[in-house]
Design a protein around this motif. Sequence first.
Motif, PDB file in Angstrom:
ATOM      1  N   LYS A  80       0.866  -1.176   0.000  1.00  0.00           N
ATOM      2  CA  LYS A  80       0.000   0.000   0.000  1.00  0.00           C
ATOM      3  C   LYS A  80       0.902   1.225   0.000  1.00  0.00           C
ATOM      4  O   LYS A  80       1.947   1.241   0.645  1.00  0.00           O
ATOM      5  N   TRP A  81       0.492   2.248  -0.748  1.00  0.00           N
ATOM      6  CA  TRP A  81       1.314   3.429  -0.944  1.00  0.00           C
ATOM      7  C   TRP A  81       0.663   4.664  -0.349  1.00  0.00           C
ATOM      8  O   TRP A  81      -0.549   4.765  -0.265  1.00  0.00           O
ATOM      9  N   GLU A  82       1.510   5.610   0.040  1.00  0.00           N
ATOM     10  CA  GLU A  82       1.046   6.950   0.350  1.00  0.00           C
ATOM     11  C   GLU A  82       1.725   7.886  -0.637  1.00  0.00           C
ATOM     12  O   GLU A  82       2.798   7.589  -1.152  1.00  0.00           O
ATOM     13  N   TYR A  83       1.063   9.006  -0.897  1.00  0.00           N
ATOM     14  CA  TYR A  83       1.518   9.922  -1.942  1.00  0.00           C
ATOM     15  C   TYR A  83       1.693  11.321  -1.385  1.00  0.00           C
ATOM     16  O   TYR A  83       1.086  11.687  -0.379  1.00  0.00           O
ATOM     17  N   PHE A  84       2.533  12.096  -2.063  1.00  0.00           N
ATOM     18  CA  PHE A  84       2.881  13.437  -1.608  1.00  0.00           C
ATOM     19  C   PHE A  84       3.195  14.281  -2.834  1.00  0.00           C
ATOM     20  O   PHE A  84       3.821  13.786  -3.783  1.00  0.00           O
ATOM     21  N   THR A  85       2.769  15.529  -2.852  1.00  0.00           N
ATOM     22  CA  THR A  85       3.133  16.450  -3.920  1.00  0.00           C
ATOM     23  C   THR A  85       3.867  17.635  -3.316  1.00  0.00           C
ATOM     24  O   THR A  85       3.602  18.025  -2.169  1.00  0.00           O
ATOM     25  N   ALA A  86       4.798  18.191  -4.088  1.00  0.00           N
ATOM     26  CA  ALA A  86       5.571  19.326  -3.594  1.00  0.00           C
ATOM     27  C   ALA A  86       6.053  20.162  -4.767  1.00  0.00           C
ATOM     28  O   ALA A  86       6.407  19.617  -5.820  1.00  0.00           O
ATOM     29  N   PRO A  87       6.099  21.485  -4.583  1.00  0.00           N
ATOM     30  CA  PRO A  87       6.689  22.329  -5.619  1.00  0.00           C
ATOM     31  C   PRO A  87       8.195  22.080  -5.678  1.00  0.00           C
ATOM     32  O   PRO A  87       8.834  21.843  -4.652  1.00  0.00           O
ATOM     33  N   LEU A  88       8.734  22.099  -6.878  1.00  0.00           N
ATOM     34  CA  LEU A  88      10.175  21.892  -7.076  1.00  0.00           C
ATOM     35  C   LEU A  88      10.801  23.219  -7.485  1.00  0.00           C
ATOM     36  O   LEU A  88      10.489  23.766  -8.534  1.00  0.00           O
ATOM     37  N   LEU A  89      11.675  23.729  -6.642  1.00  0.00           N
ATOM     38  CA  LEU A  89      12.309  25.022  -6.875  1.00  0.00           C
ATOM     39  C   LEU A  89      13.671  24.813  -7.519  1.00  0.00           C
ATOM     40  O   LEU A  89      14.512  24.092  -6.982  1.00  0.00           O
ATOM     41  N   ASP A  90      13.885  25.443  -8.671  1.00  0.00           N
ATOM     42  CA  ASP A  90      15.124  25.237  -9.427  1.00  0.00           C
ATOM     43  C   ASP A  90      16.382  25.529  -8.613  1.00  0.00           C
ATOM     44  O   ASP A  90      17.369  24.815  -8.721  1.00  0.00           O
ATOM     45  N   HIS A  91      16.344  26.556  -7.792  1.00  0.00           N
ATOM     46  CA  HIS A  91      17.559  26.954  -7.077  1.00  0.00           C
ATOM     47  C   HIS A  91      17.947  25.971  -5.969  1.00  0.00           C
ATOM     48  O   HIS A  91      19.063  26.035  -5.463  1.00  0.00           O
ATOM     49  N   ALA A  92      17.046  25.058  -5.596  1.00  0.00           N
ATOM     50  CA  ALA A  92      17.348  24.103  -4.522  1.00  0.00           C
ATOM     51  C   ALA A  92      16.890  22.697  -4.891  1.00  0.00           C
ATOM     52  O   ALA A  92      16.626  21.886  -4.019  1.00  0.00           O
ATOM     53  N   LEU A  93      16.827  22.390  -6.168  1.00  0.00           N
ATOM     54  CA  LEU A  93      16.230  21.125  -6.616  1.00  0.00           C
ATOM     55  C   LEU A  93      16.937  19.900  -6.049  1.00  0.00           C
ATOM     56  O   LEU A  93      16.298  18.993  -5.532  1.00  0.00           O
ATOM     57  N   PRO A 100       8.202  26.938 -16.823  1.00  0.00           N
ATOM     58  CA  PRO A 100       9.579  26.651 -16.355  1.00  0.00           C
ATOM     59  C   PRO A 100       9.800  26.997 -14.876  1.00  0.00           C
ATOM     60  O   PRO A 100      10.624  26.395 -14.208  1.00  0.00           O
ATOM     61  N   GLN A 101       9.033  27.951 -14.357  1.00  0.00           N
ATOM     62  CA  GLN A 101       9.191  28.348 -12.960  1.00  0.00           C
ATOM     63  C   GLN A 101       8.241  27.619 -12.013  1.00  0.00           C
ATOM     64  O   GLN A 101       8.376  27.724 -10.809  1.00  0.00           O
ATOM     65  N   GLN A 102       7.268  26.908 -12.545  1.00  0.00           N
ATOM     66  CA  GLN A 102       6.277  26.237 -11.690  1.00  0.00           C
ATOM     67  C   GLN A 102       6.215  24.753 -12.038  1.00  0.00           C
ATOM     68  O   GLN A 102       5.598  24.361 -13.022  1.00  0.00           O
ATOM     69  N   GLN A 103       6.900  23.946 -11.216  1.00  0.00           N
ATOM     70  CA  GLN A 103       6.944  22.501 -11.407  1.00  0.00           C
ATOM     71  C   GLN A 103       6.503  21.818 -10.112  1.00  0.00           C
ATOM     72  O   GLN A 103       6.876  22.238  -9.027  1.00  0.00           O
ATOM     73  N   ILE A 104       5.728  20.761 -10.265  1.00  0.00           N
ATOM     74  CA  ILE A 104       5.245  19.993  -9.115  1.00  0.00           C
ATOM     75  C   ILE A 104       5.791  18.577  -9.220  1.00  0.00           C
ATOM     76  O   ILE A 104       5.691  17.936 -10.267  1.00  0.00           O
ATOM     77  N   GLY A 105       6.376  18.091  -8.128  1.00  0.00           N
ATOM     78  CA  GLY A 105       6.860  16.722  -8.067  1.00  0.00           C
ATOM     79  C   GLY A 105       5.840  15.842  -7.361  1.00  0.00           C
ATOM     80  O   GLY A 105       5.243  16.246  -6.360  1.00  0.00           O
TER      81      GLY A 105
END
Length: 51
Positions: free
Chosen positions: A3-16, A38-43
């Motif tokens: 069984k899995w749990e999931y998580f989303t987070a913004p990815l910031l280029d300067h600290a990827l 290019p400035q708004q990415q979600i992992g």
Amino acid sequence: MTKWEYFTAPLLDHALQEILNNFGDDGWELVTVVAFSPQQQIGYFKRPKAG
């Protein structure tokens, strides 16, 4: 069956690398990245549920 749990987070280029390493240290595996611009990415991450 795993069984899995999931998580989303913004990815910031300067600290990827730091962001990804920190989540990896906590057991999260990166599944995919959605780029809205290019400035708004979600992992999207997953890890097995405890217990």
